[in-house]
Design an enzyme around this catalytic site. Structure first.
Site, mmCIF file in Angstrom:
data_model
loop_
_atom_site.group_PDB
_atom_site.id
_atom_site.type_symbol
_atom_site.label_atom_id
_atom_site.label_comp_id
_atom_site.label_asym_id
_atom_site.label_seq_id
_atom_site.Cartn_x
_atom_site.Cartn_y
_atom_site.Cartn_z
ATOM 1 C CB CYS A 31 -18.286 0.253 27.615
ATOM 2 S SG CYS A 31 -18.742 1.715 28.560
ATOM 3 C CG ASP A 87 -33.049 18.067 11.110
ATOM 4 O OD1 ASP A 87 -32.381 17.230 11.761
ATOM 5 O OD2 ASP A 87 -34.142 18.508 11.509
#
Length: 219
Positions: free
Chosen positions: A45, A139
């Protein structure tokens, strides 16, 4: 319940390294990439967060906001950022969500809803499923979900490529073929009849099969 492409991205409020946010409000009129991590100070990470920071100008060009999540408190994220800067050359230049109560990880079904407790005492292996990339459109609908194992670093160049395709196909009635890159030929969507296609593409198209209609990428 299982999150799927086309579902509304679950909304949430959370503290981040850049202040408190309400996710849907934070997205605004942009696209968004949410990418998650099982714990701070984990090796794979660390490389991902640094590379995403390097690549962020490319996401900015595409009107895409980037936000990370790690199952640890925000103050721990800030300390991790120094390591990321020192080892990768780039510190995170996007918000990183603190998820010490596991709320967002559970909301996005990366951890079971019944998982007890907080991030305290949990190991990366306990949170190994918190390794998703989720693209959300303006959206608020989920456009892409990719899940990675802890031992495999993510390919954010591929995420950019997919976003190019998503944004193109949201604007034009086309699909992109295997390994497509910006500027290459595309496929007329199956929902477009030949009669409609003649109006949209009066110059015609290549069709090695009736269902495989190839045209230059629309502008």
């Amino acid at each position: 319940m299982t999150l799927r492409i086309g579902d509304t991205a679950p909304n949430f409020e959370a503290d981040t390294t850049e202040g408190h946010i309400q996710f849907h409000d934070w997205i605004g009129n942009s696209w968004a990439v949410l990418f998650s991590h099982p714990k701070d100070f984990t090796p794979v990470c660390t490389t991902e967060l640094g590379y995403m920071a390097k690549l962020k100008p490319e996401f900015d060009k595409r009107n895409v906001k980037v936000i990370g999540l790690s199952v640890d408190p925000v103050d721990s994220h800030s300390k991790w950022a120094a390591d990321i800067k020192e080892t990768q050359g780039y510190a995170p230049n996007y918000p990183l969500i603190g998820d010490s109560d596991l709320k967002v990880a559970k909301l996005y079904e990366m951890l079971p809803a019944e998982t007890p407790g907080s991030s305290a005492g949990r190991t990366p292996a306990d949170n190994q499923t918190v390794r998703n990339v989720i693209v959300v459109g303006p959206d608020r609908k989920i456009k892409l979900i990719i899940a990675y194992p802890m031992t495999t670093g993510r390919n954010f160049d591929e995420v950019l490529r997919v976003i190019d395709s998503l944004q193109l196909t949201a604007k034009h009635r086309v699909a992109t073929p295997v390994n497509w890159k910006q500027g290459e030929d595309v496929i007329i969507a199956g929902s477009v009849s030949d009669e409609e296609a003649k109006k949209i593409y009066p110059q015609g198209w290549k069709a090695p099969r009736p269902y495989l209609r190839i045209v230059p990428q629309p502008k």
